[in-house]
Design a protein around this motif. Structure first.
Motif, mmCIF file in Angstrom:
data_model
loop_
_atom_site.group_PDB
_atom_site.id
_atom_site.type_symbol
_atom_site.label_atom_id
_atom_site.label_comp_id
_atom_site.label_asym_id
_atom_site.label_seq_id
_atom_site.Cartn_x
_atom_site.Cartn_y
_atom_site.Cartn_z
ATOM 1 N N UNK A 71 -67.508 -111.595 45.841
ATOM 2 C CA UNK A 71 -66.497 -111.969 44.860
ATOM 3 C C UNK A 71 -67.164 -112.650 43.659
ATOM 4 N N UNK A 72 -67.045 -112.023 42.482
ATOM 5 C CA UNK A 72 -67.662 -112.572 41.264
ATOM 6 C C UNK A 72 -66.604 -112.909 40.217
ATOM 7 N N UNK A 73 -65.344 -113.022 40.640
ATOM 8 C CA UNK A 73 -64.233 -113.200 39.700
ATOM 9 C C UNK A 73 -64.443 -114.401 38.789
ATOM 10 N N UNK A 74 -65.030 -115.462 39.299
ATOM 11 C CA UNK A 74 -65.212 -116.677 38.504
ATOM 12 C C UNK A 74 -66.602 -116.769 37.869
ATOM 13 N N UNK A 75 -67.402 -115.747 38.045
ATOM 14 C CA UNK A 75 -68.742 -115.756 37.453
ATOM 15 C C UNK A 75 -68.688 -115.362 35.980
ATOM 16 N N UNK A 76 -69.626 -115.909 35.199
ATOM 17 C CA UNK A 76 -69.662 -115.672 33.757
ATOM 18 C C UNK A 76 -70.193 -114.271 33.446
ATOM 19 N N UNK A 77 -69.945 -113.781 32.218
ATOM 20 C CA UNK A 77 -70.546 -112.511 31.807
ATOM 21 C C UNK A 77 -72.072 -112.528 31.890
ATOM 22 N N UNK A 78 -72.683 -113.654 31.528
ATOM 23 C CA UNK A 78 -74.145 -113.755 31.576
ATOM 24 C C UNK A 78 -74.642 -113.629 33.001
ATOM 25 N N UNK A 79 -73.992 -114.314 33.927
ATOM 26 C CA UNK A 79 -74.405 -114.243 35.335
ATOM 27 C C UNK A 79 -74.285 -112.809 35.838
ATOM 28 N N UNK A 80 -73.183 -112.153 35.523
ATOM 29 C CA UNK A 80 -72.992 -110.773 35.988
ATOM 30 C C UNK A 80 -74.045 -109.838 35.391
ATOM 31 N N UNK A 81 -74.343 -110.043 34.105
ATOM 32 C CA UNK A 81 -75.356 -109.202 33.471
ATOM 33 C C UNK A 81 -76.713 -109.374 34.144
ATOM 34 N N UNK A 82 -77.035 -110.596 34.522
ATOM 35 C CA UNK A 82 -78.319 -110.843 35.179
ATOM 36 C C UNK A 82 -78.364 -110.299 36.607
ATOM 37 N N UNK A 83 -77.200 -110.005 37.174
ATOM 38 C CA UNK A 83 -77.141 -109.348 38.472
ATOM 39 C C UNK A 83 -77.132 -107.825 38.339
ATOM 40 N N UNK A 84 -77.215 -107.333 37.111
ATOM 41 C CA UNK A 84 -77.330 -105.897 36.909
ATOM 42 C C UNK A 84 -76.084 -105.199 36.417
ATOM 43 N N UNK A 85 -75.023 -105.955 36.051
ATOM 44 C CA UNK A 85 -73.816 -105.345 35.517
ATOM 45 C C UNK A 85 -73.905 -105.393 33.997
ATOM 46 N N UNK A 107 -82.963 -107.427 25.768
ATOM 47 C CA UNK A 107 -82.294 -107.444 27.078
ATOM 48 C C UNK A 107 -83.198 -107.931 28.198
ATOM 49 N N UNK A 108 -84.486 -108.071 27.938
ATOM 50 C CA UNK A 108 -85.417 -108.548 28.968
ATOM 51 C C UNK A 108 -85.836 -109.994 28.756
ATOM 52 N N UNK A 109 -85.391 -110.622 27.678
ATOM 53 C CA UNK A 109 -85.855 -111.962 27.340
ATOM 54 C C UNK A 109 -85.469 -113.008 28.388
ATOM 55 N N UNK A 110 -84.362 -112.782 29.082
ATOM 56 C CA UNK A 110 -83.886 -113.799 30.021
ATOM 57 C C UNK A 110 -84.860 -114.032 31.173
#
Length: 262
Positions: A71-85, A107-110
């Protein structure tokens, strides 16, 4: 419980309310790893709102978003992007003053440079290795999207179709698990549309990336997707294979009309 891995991305009873209006009304969606799902529907059907919820830009009024079963409903866009979404948007979003290659490298700077400022100052081996890896990944993404010859061109000088390919390359550079593509063929010519189709087939096959796309080019959706979900006024009115959707009279009445032959 069903056997096998969970969906790469899942929406469960997603609802979004704007006052008394339901922009999404208990929408369900499940996309398996390596598969492609198209979202169709007229303007105002809720497609972009659904993308906003899936990517974390908007929190739903009710329901859940799951990534690989978590469940990632409360996760931020940044967190989701870093998980590959990863997501693209309807409106072109490149950094005009940066080159094509730099737009992709962003896109790789993080991940960081390896060792922090001190490593940068002394050109530490870890920093040099990380930089080589980043540039090799960017070169692969540029080649895949047919952009190698334009790598040093400022992105602000590009026509909109080519800029959309830059956006696509940026989503691919860091091995995505799920791609959310909002009208990826808008502004592209026939050859560029074929390139996008080839890229999506390759990333699905090579890395098992799941793809969800919103697209007004019905023929492209039918050709590129395994499953199609049709929205109207925030509700799912049909879902199934491209052949099933083409044959569905409710879909024809609401959206497709005569755009797809029997």
């Amino acid at each position: 419980m069903a056997d096998g891995p969970p969906p790469a991305l899942e929406a469960a009873h997603l609802t979004v309310r704007f006052g008394g209006v339901r922009a999404l009304d208990e929408v369900d969606l499940a996309v398996a790893p390596g598969s492609a799902c198209g979202l169709l529907g007229p303007n105002g059907a809720g497609k972009t709102t659904l993308f906003d919820c899936l990517s974390g830009v908007r929190r739903p009024s009710a329901g859940r978003v799951l990534l690989d079963g978590a469940d990632v409903t409360r996760r931020s866009p940044t967190w989701r992007a870093r998980q590959g979404l990863r997501r693209t948007f309807q409106r072109q979003q490149t950094f005009g003053s940066l080159t094509v290659e730099e737009n992709v490298l962003v896109a790789t700077e993080w991940h960081g440079g390896g060792g922090g400022p001190l490593a940068d100052a002394v050109a530490a081996p870890t920093r040099r290795r990380r930089e080589r890896e980043r540039r090799a990944a960017a070169a692969d993404a540029l080649e895949l999207c047919g952009l190698t010859a334009l790598r040093d061109r400022p992105a602000g000088w590009l026509p909109i179709g080519t800029a959309r390919l830059v956006e696509l390359a940026r989503t691919l550079v860091d091995r995505p698990r799920v791609l959310l593509l909002d009208e990826p063929t808008s502004g592209l010519d026939e050859q560029e549309v074929a390139r996008v189709a080839d890229v999506l087939r390759q990333v699905r096959a090579d890395v098992g990336c799941a793809v969800v796309l919103v697209e007004h080019d019905v023929d492209f959706v039918v050709a590129a997707c395994d499953r199609i979900v049709v929205l109207d006024q925030g509700r799912v009115i049909a879902h199934g294979s491209p052949a099933e959707i083409q044959a569905d009279p409710a879909v024809r009445a609401v959206y497709l009309g005569t755009e797809v032959a029997s």
